[in-house]
Design a protein around this motif. Structure first.
Motif, mmCIF file in Angstrom:
data_model
loop_
_atom_site.group_PDB
_atom_site.id
_atom_site.type_symbol
_atom_site.label_atom_id
_atom_site.label_comp_id
_atom_site.label_asym_id
_atom_site.label_seq_id
_atom_site.Cartn_x
_atom_site.Cartn_y
_atom_site.Cartn_z
ATOM 1 N N VAL A 32 0.687 8.605 -4.806
ATOM 2 C CA VAL A 32 0.282 8.083 -5.678
ATOM 3 C C VAL A 32 -1.392 9.513 -5.395
ATOM 4 O O VAL A 32 -1.419 9.859 -4.754
ATOM 5 C CB VAL A 32 -0.586 6.667 -5.811
ATOM 6 N N THR A 33 -2.197 9.782 -6.939
ATOM 7 C CA THR A 33 -2.875 10.091 -6.218
ATOM 8 C C THR A 33 -4.359 9.120 -6.645
ATOM 9 O O THR A 33 -4.210 7.952 -6.480
ATOM 10 C CB THR A 33 -3.527 10.585 -7.891
ATOM 11 N N GLU A 34 -5.713 10.112 -6.390
ATOM 12 C CA GLU A 34 -6.603 8.999 -6.303
ATOM 13 C C GLU A 34 -6.602 7.607 -5.306
ATOM 14 O O GLU A 34 -6.430 6.339 -5.693
ATOM 15 C CB GLU A 34 -7.039 8.812 -7.263
ATOM 16 N N TRP A 35 -6.035 7.763 -4.140
ATOM 17 C CA TRP A 35 -5.961 6.830 -3.103
ATOM 18 C C TRP A 35 -6.871 6.103 -2.395
ATOM 19 O O TRP A 35 -7.923 7.145 -2.112
ATOM 20 C CB TRP A 35 -4.944 6.651 -1.707
ATOM 21 N N PRO A 36 -7.927 4.769 -2.167
ATOM 22 C CA PRO A 36 -9.250 4.760 -1.053
ATOM 23 C C PRO A 36 -9.070 4.903 0.032
ATOM 24 O O PRO A 36 -7.947 4.853 0.225
ATOM 25 C CB PRO A 36 -9.180 3.132 -1.529
ATOM 26 N N ARG A 37 -9.938 4.726 0.544
ATOM 27 C CA ARG A 37 -9.485 4.752 1.937
ATOM 28 C C ARG A 37 -8.856 3.636 3.035
ATOM 29 O O ARG A 37 -8.070 3.349 3.087
ATOM 30 C CB ARG A 37 -11.078 3.979 2.738
ATOM 31 N N ASP A 38 -8.967 2.430 2.255
ATOM 32 C CA ASP A 38 -8.379 1.413 2.313
ATOM 33 C C ASP A 38 -6.577 0.946 1.770
ATOM 34 O O ASP A 38 -6.786 1.270 0.890
ATOM 35 C CB ASP A 38 -8.798 -0.219 1.698
ATOM 36 N N PRO A 39 -5.830 0.411 3.045
ATOM 37 C CA PRO A 39 -4.003 0.235 2.514
ATOM 38 C C PRO A 39 -4.109 -0.686 1.215
ATOM 39 O O PRO A 39 -5.020 -2.093 0.762
ATOM 40 C CB PRO A 39 -3.823 -1.105 3.500
ATOM 41 N N GLN A 40 -3.205 -0.121 0.325
ATOM 42 C CA GLN A 40 -3.879 -0.829 -1.615
ATOM 43 C C GLN A 40 -2.425 -1.524 -0.746
ATOM 44 O O GLN A 40 -0.923 -1.186 -1.137
ATOM 45 C CB GLN A 40 -3.237 0.020 -2.595
ATOM 46 N N PRO A 41 -2.162 -2.992 -1.837
ATOM 47 C CA PRO A 41 -0.477 -3.325 -1.366
ATOM 48 C C PRO A 41 0.206 -3.503 -2.830
ATOM 49 O O PRO A 41 -0.939 -3.217 -3.451
ATOM 50 C CB PRO A 41 -0.595 -5.267 -1.587
ATOM 51 N N VAL A 42 1.041 -3.232 -2.807
ATOM 52 C CA VAL A 42 2.032 -2.935 -3.784
ATOM 53 C C VAL A 42 3.780 -4.032 -3.929
ATOM 54 O O VAL A 42 3.973 -4.207 -2.746
ATOM 55 C CB VAL A 42 2.699 -1.743 -3.761
ATOM 56 N N HIS A 43 3.205 -4.366 -5.085
ATOM 57 C CA HIS A 43 4.792 -5.159 -5.121
ATOM 58 C C HIS A 43 5.952 -4.793 -6.123
ATOM 59 O O HIS A 43 5.307 -4.063 -7.224
ATOM 60 C CB HIS A 43 4.383 -6.548 -4.903
ATOM 61 N N ILE A 44 6.664 -5.684 -5.969
ATOM 62 C CA ILE A 44 7.058 -5.717 -7.663
ATOM 63 C C ILE A 44 7.428 -7.177 -8.301
ATOM 64 O O ILE A 44 7.613 -7.389 -7.682
ATOM 65 C CB ILE A 44 8.873 -5.158 -7.195
ATOM 66 N N HIS A 45 7.465 -7.196 -9.273
ATOM 67 C CA HIS A 45 6.651 -8.074 -10.036
ATOM 68 C C HIS A 45 7.646 -8.001 -11.137
ATOM 69 O O HIS A 45 8.434 -7.539 -11.719
ATOM 70 C CB HIS A 45 4.912 -8.017 -10.180
#
Length: 108
Positions: A32-45
């Motif tokens: 991905v582009t434009e990520w924040p400094r902190d980890p981002q949760p990601v899921h299959i919904h």
């Protein structure tokens, strides 16, 4: 390949690549582009980006724009029903804020 489209003015877009493993699991790789400094949760919904349901499968958090989950415990063909989406959350603290989403396309 799943196109991840920006949500809520985040500026974040990207791709998710899904590959079938020989043990009937699925490899999911995100960039991905434009990520924040902190980890981002990601899921299959369950559902679609337009009508998102609950979490069906957890993926490894995005760190510095990348995530790889080698063995999601589902066959790729079972994800290709048109009823699943990959959704990125803003952060661990703000999981109700969505930054990008992409619908997993159904089998032809």
């Amino acid at each position: 390949e799943v196109q991840l489209l920006e949500l809520n003015g985040s500026g974040q877009t990207g791709t998710a690549t899904l590959r079938s493993n020989s043990d009937n699991t699925t490899l999911v790789t995100l960039r991905v582009t434009e990520w924040p400094r902190d980890p981002q949760p990601v899921h299959i919904h369950d559902g679609t980006c337009e009508n998102l349901g609950g979490v069906a499968y957890r993926l490894k958090d995005i760190n510095f724009g990348d995530s790889e989950t080698p063995n999601v415990k589902v066959k790729l063909d079972d994800l290709r029903t048109g009823n699943f989406a990959i959704n990125i959350h803003d952060s661990l603290q703000r999981q109700d804020e969505y930054t990008a989403c992409g619908n997993i396309p159904p089998l032809p």
